[in-house]
Motif scaffolding. Structure first.
Motif, short mmCIF file in Angstrom:
data_model
loop_
_atom_site.label_atom_id
_atom_site.label_comp_id
_atom_site.label_asym_id
_atom_site.label_seq_id
_atom_site.Cartn_x
_atom_site.Cartn_y
_atom_site.Cartn_z
N UNK A 163 8.03 -4.32 -11.20
CA UNK A 163 8.45 -3.95 -12.56
C UNK A 163 9.21 -5.08 -13.24
N UNK A 164 9.66 -6.07 -12.46
CA UNK A 164 10.42 -7.21 -12.98
C UNK A 164 9.85 -8.49 -12.39
N UNK A 165 8.60 -8.85 -12.74
CA UNK A 165 7.94 -9.99 -12.10
C UNK A 165 8.65 -11.33 -12.30
N UNK A 166 9.46 -11.47 -13.32
CA UNK A 166 10.19 -12.72 -13.54
C UNK A 166 11.61 -12.65 -12.97
N UNK A 175 0.83 -1.21 0.00
CA UNK A 175 0.00 0.00 0.00
C UNK A 175 0.86 1.26 0.00
N UNK A 176 2.15 1.11 0.29
CA UNK A 176 3.06 2.25 0.31
C UNK A 176 3.77 2.45 -1.03
N UNK A 177 3.54 1.53 -1.98
CA UNK A 177 4.13 1.70 -3.31
C UNK A 177 3.49 2.89 -3.99
N UNK A 178 4.29 3.64 -4.70
CA UNK A 178 3.78 4.83 -5.38
C UNK A 178 3.25 4.45 -6.75
N UNK A 179 2.13 4.98 -7.10
CA UNK A 179 1.55 4.74 -8.42
C UNK A 179 2.04 5.76 -9.42
N UNK A 180 1.47 5.72 -10.59
CA UNK A 180 1.79 6.73 -11.59
C UNK A 180 3.16 6.60 -12.20
N UNK A 181 3.72 5.38 -12.23
CA UNK A 181 5.01 5.19 -12.88
C UNK A 181 6.20 5.70 -12.09
N UNK A 182 6.06 5.84 -10.80
CA UNK A 182 7.17 6.33 -9.98
C UNK A 182 8.27 5.29 -9.80
N UNK A 183 7.96 4.01 -10.08
CA UNK A 183 8.99 2.98 -10.05
C UNK A 183 9.28 2.40 -8.69
#
Length: 62
Positions: free
Chosen positions: A34-37, A8-16
């Motif tokens: 960003x790197x699920x594998x 829930x603390x991850x930033x949205x909007x492409x902030x990475x």
């Protein structure tokens, strides 16, 4: 199948800054959404709590 939950603390909007944690494995798995594998960090619950505490306190800053 492993199920992932985004912090829930991850930033949205492409902030990475997207961290996901597994919800149905013996050990907790942590990955970069960003790197699920890519690589995953496997931790026992107590070790994850310690890691989060050290990150918040700045003990692991470079």
């Amino acid at each position: 199948m492993i199920y992932w939950r985004k912090s829930s603390h991850s930033q949205g909007g492409g902030q990475g800054e997207c961290v996901e944690v597994s919800t149905n494995t013996a050990n907790l798995l942590v990955r970069d959404s960003r790197d699920p594998e890519g690589p995953r960090l496997a931790l026992e619950a107590g070790a994850l709590a310690t890691l989060v505490s050290k990150i918040k306190s700045g003990d692991l800053d470079l």
